[in-house]
Write a protein that holds these residues in place. Structure first.
Motif, PDB file in Angstrom:
ATOM      1  N   SER A 198      41.870  31.389  27.829  1.00  0.00           N
ATOM      2  CA  SER A 198      43.105  31.765  28.181  1.00  0.00           C
ATOM      3  C   SER A 198      43.040  33.391  28.395  1.00  0.00           C
ATOM      4  O   SER A 198      43.289  34.148  29.043  1.00  0.00           O
ATOM      5  N   ILE A 199      42.294  33.765  27.129  1.00  0.00           N
ATOM      6  CA  ILE A 199      42.099  35.310  26.975  1.00  0.00           C
ATOM      7  C   ILE A 199      41.438  35.817  28.090  1.00  0.00           C
ATOM      8  O   ILE A 199      41.862  36.811  28.689  1.00  0.00           O
ATOM      9  N   LEU A 200      40.350  35.156  28.410  1.00  0.00           N
ATOM     10  CA  LEU A 200      39.406  35.745  29.479  1.00  0.00           C
ATOM     11  C   LEU A 200      39.965  35.840  30.630  1.00  0.00           C
ATOM     12  O   LEU A 200      40.036  36.743  31.619  1.00  0.00           O
ATOM     13  N   ALA A 201      40.804  34.695  31.252  1.00  0.00           N
ATOM     14  CA  ALA A 201      41.552  34.543  32.371  1.00  0.00           C
ATOM     15  C   ALA A 201      42.715  35.521  32.574  1.00  0.00           C
ATOM     16  O   ALA A 201      42.735  36.070  33.515  1.00  0.00           O
ATOM     17  N   ILE A 202      43.552  35.570  31.453  1.00  0.00           N
ATOM     18  CA  ILE A 202      44.527  36.478  31.866  1.00  0.00           C
ATOM     19  C   ILE A 202      44.044  38.155  31.825  1.00  0.00           C
ATOM     20  O   ILE A 202      44.571  38.730  32.507  1.00  0.00           O
ATOM     21  N   SER A 203      42.979  38.226  31.055  1.00  0.00           N
ATOM     22  CA  SER A 203      42.405  39.567  31.041  1.00  0.00           C
ATOM     23  C   SER A 203      41.942  40.021  32.545  1.00  0.00           C
ATOM     24  O   SER A 203      42.382  41.046  32.925  1.00  0.00           O
ATOM     25  N   LEU A 204      41.115  39.208  32.978  1.00  0.00           N
ATOM     26  CA  LEU A 204      40.595  39.171  34.309  1.00  0.00           C
ATOM     27  C   LEU A 204      41.884  39.333  35.279  1.00  0.00           C
ATOM     28  O   LEU A 204      41.789  40.086  36.173  1.00  0.00           O
ATOM     29  N   PHE A 205      42.766  38.637  35.324  1.00  0.00           N
ATOM     30  CA  PHE A 205      44.150  38.640  36.354  1.00  0.00           C
ATOM     31  C   PHE A 205      44.716  39.838  36.140  1.00  0.00           C
ATOM     32  O   PHE A 205      45.190  40.437  37.166  1.00  0.00           O
ATOM     33  N   LEU A 206      44.984  40.450  34.824  1.00  0.00           N
ATOM     34  CA  LEU A 206      45.876  41.518  34.887  1.00  0.00           C
ATOM     35  C   LEU A 206      44.867  42.879  35.451  1.00  0.00           C
ATOM     36  O   LEU A 206      45.568  43.639  35.855  1.00  0.00           O
ATOM     37  N   GLN A 207      43.602  42.786  35.402  1.00  0.00           N
ATOM     38  CA  GLN A 207      42.785  43.717  35.728  1.00  0.00           C
ATOM     39  C   GLN A 207      42.672  43.503  37.318  1.00  0.00           C
ATOM     40  O   GLN A 207      42.905  44.865  38.095  1.00  0.00           O
ATOM     41  N   SER A 208      42.719  42.382  37.683  1.00  0.00           N
ATOM     42  CA  SER A 208      42.837  42.400  39.300  1.00  0.00           C
ATOM     43  C   SER A 208      44.269  42.653  39.869  1.00  0.00           C
ATOM     44  O   SER A 208      44.513  43.379  40.809  1.00  0.00           O
ATOM     45  N   GLU A 209      45.281  42.320  39.430  1.00  0.00           N
ATOM     46  CA  GLU A 209      46.700  42.520  39.655  1.00  0.00           C
ATOM     47  C   GLU A 209      47.193  43.991  39.486  1.00  0.00           C
ATOM     48  O   GLU A 209      47.859  44.586  40.216  1.00  0.00           O
ATOM     49  N   PHE A 210      46.618  44.708  38.297  1.00  0.00           N
ATOM     50  CA  PHE A 210      46.925  46.052  37.863  1.00  0.00           C
ATOM     51  C   PHE A 210      46.245  46.826  37.703  1.00  0.00           C
ATOM     52  O   PHE A 210      45.469  47.464  38.696  1.00  0.00           O
ATOM     53  N   ASN A 211      45.394  47.181  36.498  1.00  0.00           N
ATOM     54  CA  ASN A 211      44.502  47.855  36.422  1.00  0.00           C
ATOM     55  C   ASN A 211      43.679  47.455  34.774  1.00  0.00           C
ATOM     56  O   ASN A 211      44.239  46.687  34.124  1.00  0.00           O
ATOM     57  N   VAL A 212      42.831  48.107  34.637  1.00  0.00           N
ATOM     58  CA  VAL A 212      41.837  48.086  33.198  1.00  0.00           C
ATOM     59  C   VAL A 212      42.862  48.222  32.257  1.00  0.00           C
ATOM     60  O   VAL A 212      42.733  47.550  31.337  1.00  0.00           O
TER      61      VAL A 212
END
Lengths: 401, 65
Positions: free
Chosen positions: A22-36
């Motif tokens: 979940s941590i990996l998925a949410i981190s990648l999602f936030l990065q792709s939807e918003f920013n790093v």
């Protein structure tokens, strides 16, 4: 901690795997939807959650122990945390470094904070947690805390509705020690007060209990890595973790770590989804609150960090084999969770924050309202502890608790 | 470990996830970053400062810690 104790720990592997995914998925999602940066805020929240859970760094229990039996370990840890954070925050907020900047968590000093923090203090003891405590115990899987956090959200939403009226009550406005005195004199004054407070708390403990435990470890960890991953951490690891990542939050966000704004936001969004006209409320009609209400909850830094704290605490609890502890919820506990949650939410909104936003963030960034918050919330805590005894949750003072 | 409590927690987290997903899909996504250099988004602090819940002076809203 001995190796024998460490070997008894049986991590909940399924939960660990699910949470890591979940941590990996949410981190990648936030990065792709918003920013790093948005992704990093989430990861900082994860670290806060792990730190709070492994070090069991709670404000509520520490206050209750001190009020009931003068055991001061938790309270002294909180004072040291504020000292360390002040040492780092004051120069930054005071503009000592031209390259970096940070804003103080200022709040109005007056009736609103006095009443709000007092209610929050009662709510802490009845609800079973403060702002950070509620999040990390929910993450740990304590089902009764789901009730507390639900009504925390309701209370914060109600508080946002009433806040304009409370702000019209007598007050002296915002006072920044850094602006009034300059960051260095203000820091020295604050450190002096905190040291006196530490010694006072220590002396009361020493007077009542002969053996006062040391904050620093008396023996070295036998297996550092095992203990780091599976816990439990000595309390000073918690102080270090919260100080360092509190600084990271200030540098990244531009303001100190906060929690309870998100609860009001979640409640306002839910009420809005149910057909409520939240946007017409003064609080949500302008400025950042209006912006937050009209964008995705994932765009709000406080919400993202809160999600991180819950998930981080879940990871730590699963690694420690402590996820979803045994226990059933009795009707009386439901009642205190409901009342406590409402008082926590309503109080936090009136008081410009909770134990993190107002107490830690406020005092550490030179806002005088943080000190008023401390006095009012601790007084509320004393009342809350007495109510717990009256409701027979705790034994009367003087008997073993 | 308690199976019933694990189920309750799982259900609560599942509901929360659905609520967040609904909320997220109902709002317009932020504008794409114009710069081709991804790293530029990390160090742009100005926008974040204006989003600070503590910026109550400008918006007339109370500090929202």
């Amino acid at each position: 901690m001995t190796e024998a104790v460490i070997k008894k720990i049986r991590p909940d592997k399924l939960v660990v795997l699910l949470v890591l995914f979940s941590i990996l998925a949410i981190s990648l999602f936030l990065q792709s939807e918003f920013n790093v940066k948005q992704s990093l805020f989430f990861l900082v929240g994860i670290i806060f959650g792990i730190t709070l859970m492994h070090a069991m760094f709670g404000f509520t229990g520490g206050w209750r122990m001190f009020i009931r039996s003068r055991h001061s370990l938790g309270v002294r840890a909180q004072i040291i945390l504020i000292i360390c954070s002040s040492l780092l925050f004051f120069p930054i907020v005071g503009g000592a470094f031209s390259e970096i900047s940070g804003y103080a968590a200022l709040g109005q000093i007056g009736t609103s904070v006095l009443v709000g923090a007092f209610l929050f203090g009662i709510g802490m003891q009845l609800g079973g947690g403060c702002g950070s405590g509620t999040l990390f115990t929910v993450g740990q899987g304590q089902t009764d805390m789901l009730i507390t956090i639900s009504f925390f959200i309701v209370g914060a939403t109600l508080g946002s509705y009433h806040l304009p009226w409370w702000l019209s009550m007598p007050n002296i406005g915002k006072v920044s020690l850094i602006t009034e005195l300059g960051w260095l004199p203000a820091l020295l004054l604050q450190l002096a007060v905190l040291v006196v407070l530490y010694r006072f708390v220590f002396s009361l403990d020493k007077k009542r209990n002969n053996n006062v435990p040391n904050l620093l470890p008396t023996q070295k960890s036998e297996n550092f890595l095992e203990q780091l991953i599976h816990g439990p951490w000595p309390i000073w690891w918690g102080i270090v973790g919260l100080t360092v990542f509190g600084l990271v939050t200030l540098l990244m966000a531009g303001y100190p770590w906060s929690i309870t704004f998100a609860f009001g936001l979640w409640g306002a969004k839910i009420w809005s989804a149910l057909g409520g006209d939240v946007a017409s409320w003064t609080y949500w009609a302008g400025g950042y609150p209006a912006k937050a209400l009209n964008q995705s909850v994932l765009a709000d830094i406080t919400s993202i960090m809160n999600f991180g704290i819950i998930i981080g605490a879940t990871l730590a609890a699963a690694l420690a084999g402590k996820y979803a502890p045994e226990g059933t919820i009795k009707p009386k506990r439901v009642l205190t969770a409901v009342i406590g949650g409402l008082l926590l939410g309503y109080g936090a909104r009136l008081a410009f924050g909770c134990n993190i936003g107002a107490l830690l963030g406020g005092i550490s960034s030179g806002s005088l309202h943080g000190w008023l918050w401390l006095v009012a919330a601790f007084t509320g805590g004393i009342v809350g502890v007495k109510i717990r005894v009256w409701m027979k949750f705790d034994k009367p003072y003087g008997s073993a608790s | 470990m308690n199976k019933k409590n694990r189920f309750i927690m799982g259900a609560a987290l599942g509901l929360a996830t659905i609520a967040v997903a609904i909320d997220h899909t109902q709002h317009r996504l932020p504008d794409p970053v114009e710069s081709g250099y991804e790293g530029a988004t990390i160090i742009e602090d100005g926008e974040e400062e204006s989003q600070s819940p503590c910026s109550m002076d400008s918006g007339g809203s109370p500090c929202s810690m």
